[in-house]
Motif scaffolding. Structure first.
Motif, PDB file in Angstrom:
ATOM      1  N   ILE A  37       0.831  -1.201   0.000  1.00 43.09           N
ATOM      2  CA  ILE A  37       0.000   0.000   0.000  1.00 43.09           C
ATOM      3  C   ILE A  37       0.869   1.256   0.000  1.00 43.09           C
ATOM      4  CG2 ILE A  37      -1.616   1.330   1.410  1.00 43.09           C
ATOM      5  CD1 ILE A  37      -2.943  -1.343   2.130  1.00 43.09           C
ATOM      6  N   LEU A  38       1.954   1.256   0.780  1.00 38.91           N
ATOM      7  CA  LEU A  38       2.828   2.425   0.819  1.00 38.91           C
ATOM      8  C   LEU A  38       3.544   2.659  -0.505  1.00 38.91           C
ATOM      9  CD1 LEU A  38       4.355   2.203   4.393  1.00 38.91           C
ATOM     10  CD2 LEU A  38       2.685   3.829   3.527  1.00 38.91           C
ATOM     11  N   VAL A  39       3.987   1.597  -1.163  1.00 38.57           N
ATOM     12  CA  VAL A  39       4.637   1.738  -2.466  1.00 38.57           C
ATOM     13  C   VAL A  39       3.644   2.273  -3.492  1.00 38.57           C
ATOM     14  CG1 VAL A  39       5.676   0.440  -4.366  1.00 38.57           C
ATOM     15  CG2 VAL A  39       6.443   0.053  -2.035  1.00 38.57           C
ATOM     16  N   VAL A  40       2.432   1.740  -3.498  1.00 36.35           N
ATOM     17  CA  VAL A  40       1.406   2.219  -4.419  1.00 36.35           C
ATOM     18  C   VAL A  40       1.075   3.684  -4.140  1.00 36.35           C
ATOM     19  CG1 VAL A  40      -1.034   1.955  -5.036  1.00 36.35           C
ATOM     20  CG2 VAL A  40       0.443  -0.049  -4.935  1.00 36.35           C
ATOM     21  N   LEU A  41       0.997   4.046  -2.876  1.00 33.80           N
ATOM     22  CA  LEU A  41       0.726   5.444  -2.524  1.00 33.80           C
ATOM     23  C   LEU A  41       1.831   6.367  -3.035  1.00 33.80           C
ATOM     24  CD1 LEU A  41      -0.989   7.525  -0.998  1.00 33.80           C
ATOM     25  CD2 LEU A  41       0.382   6.989   1.035  1.00 33.80           C
ATOM     26  N   ALA A  46       3.628  10.439  -6.820  1.00 35.13           N
ATOM     27  CA  ALA A  46       4.578  10.900  -7.829  1.00 35.13           C
ATOM     28  C   ALA A  46       3.852  11.200  -9.140  1.00 35.13           C
ATOM     29  CB  ALA A  46       5.666   9.851  -8.055  1.00 35.13           C
ATOM     30  N   ALA A  47       2.894  10.363  -9.500  1.00 34.62           N
ATOM     31  CA  ALA A  47       2.131  10.612 -10.725  1.00 34.62           C
ATOM     32  C   ALA A  47       1.282  11.865 -10.578  1.00 34.62           C
ATOM     33  CB  ALA A  47       1.248   9.405 -11.045  1.00 34.62           C
ATOM     34  N   GLY A  48       0.742  12.112  -9.415  1.00 31.20           N
ATOM     35  CA  GLY A  48      -0.094  13.290  -9.207  1.00 31.20           C
ATOM     36  C   GLY A  48       0.695  14.579  -9.155  1.00 31.20           C
ATOM     37  N   LEU A  56      -7.237  13.597  -9.434  1.00 26.99           N
ATOM     38  CA  LEU A  56      -8.155  12.537  -9.890  1.00 26.99           C
ATOM     39  C   LEU A  56      -7.389  11.404 -10.569  1.00 26.99           C
ATOM     40  CD1 LEU A  56     -11.073  11.637 -10.102  1.00 26.99           C
ATOM     41  CD2 LEU A  56     -11.218  12.853 -12.269  1.00 26.99           C
ATOM     42  N   GLY A  57      -6.426  11.744 -11.394  1.00 18.19           N
ATOM     43  CA  GLY A  57      -5.623  10.706 -12.061  1.00 18.19           C
ATOM     44  C   GLY A  57      -4.817   9.889 -11.066  1.00 18.19           C
ATOM     45  N   ALA A  58      -4.275  10.569 -10.057  1.00 17.43           N
ATOM     46  CA  ALA A  58      -3.501   9.854  -9.042  1.00 17.43           C
ATOM     47  C   ALA A  58      -4.397   8.953  -8.202  1.00 17.43           C
ATOM     48  CB  ALA A  58      -2.769  10.849  -8.161  1.00 17.43           C
ATOM     49  N   ILE A  60      -7.220   7.514  -9.212  1.00 17.89           N
ATOM     50  CA  ILE A  60      -7.579   6.366 -10.062  1.00 17.89           C
ATOM     51  C   ILE A  60      -6.395   5.403 -10.171  1.00 17.89           C
ATOM     52  CG2 ILE A  60      -8.172   5.699 -12.422  1.00 17.89           C
ATOM     53  CD1 ILE A  60      -9.841   8.305 -12.531  1.00 17.89           C
ATOM     54  N   LEU A  61      -5.185   5.956 -10.344  1.00 16.54           N
ATOM     55  CA  LEU A  61      -3.993   5.113 -10.405  1.00 16.54           C
ATOM     56  C   LEU A  61      -3.787   4.357  -9.095  1.00 16.54           C
ATOM     57  CD1 LEU A  61      -1.466   4.266 -12.020  1.00 16.54           C
ATOM     58  CD2 LEU A  61      -0.310   6.241 -10.989  1.00 16.54           C
ATOM     59  N   PHE A  62      -4.026   5.022  -7.965  1.00 12.27           N
ATOM     60  CA  PHE A  62      -3.902   4.387  -6.654  1.00 12.27           C
ATOM     61  C   PHE A  62      -4.857   3.199  -6.534  1.00 12.27           C
ATOM     62  CE2 PHE A  62      -5.229   4.152  -2.148  1.00 12.27           C
ATOM     63  CZ  PHE A  62      -4.011   3.860  -1.568  1.00 12.27           C
ATOM     64  N   ILE A  63      -6.096   3.390  -6.943  1.00 14.41           N
ATOM     65  CA  ILE A  63      -7.093   2.318  -6.855  1.00 14.41           C
ATOM     66  C   ILE A  63      -6.728   1.159  -7.770  1.00 14.41           C
ATOM     67  CG2 ILE A  63      -9.507   1.748  -7.350  1.00 14.41           C
ATOM     68  CD1 ILE A  63     -10.170   4.644  -6.403  1.00 14.41           C
ATOM     69  N   ILE A  64      -6.328   1.465  -9.005  1.00 12.47           N
ATOM     70  CA  ILE A  64      -5.990   0.408  -9.970  1.00 12.47           C
ATOM     71  C   ILE A  64      -4.769  -0.381  -9.502  1.00 12.47           C
ATOM     72  CG2 ILE A  64      -5.111   0.012 -12.310  1.00 12.47           C
ATOM     73  CD1 ILE A  64      -6.953   2.302 -13.209  1.00 12.47           C
TER      74      ILE A  64
END
Length: 74
Positions: A37-41, A46-48, A56-58, A60-64
């Motif tokens: 979870i921490l790595v995904v966060l 970083a993407a956001g 919003l993109g970050a 959605i990326l977090f959920i996926i």
């Protein structure tokens, strides 16, 4: 003055190995899922922050990535 003991002072209670194993398994599972979870966060943050994805993109990326991580690590 100095007491000489021939054996251990206290032997303690006998180990409950089933409880020890279940605690260890719970710790390993928590470490595995928490790290994922921490790595995904961090990836989503970083993407956001550093791309045009925005909040919003970050999100959605977090959920996926969480869904993909849970499927891959189970």
């Amino acid at each position: 003055m100095d007491d000489h003991h021939s054996g251990p002072v206290e032997t303690g209670a006998p180990m409950n190995y089933e409880e020890h194993e279940s605690t260890y398994d719970l710790f390993i599972a928590g470490t595995k899922w928490g790290t994922m979870i921490l790595v995904v966060l961090l990836i989503a943050m970083a993407a956001g922050f550093f791309t045009t994805a925005g909040f919003l993109g970050a999100t959605i990326l977090f959920i996926i990535l969480n869904i993909a991580g849970f499927l891959l690590l189970r």
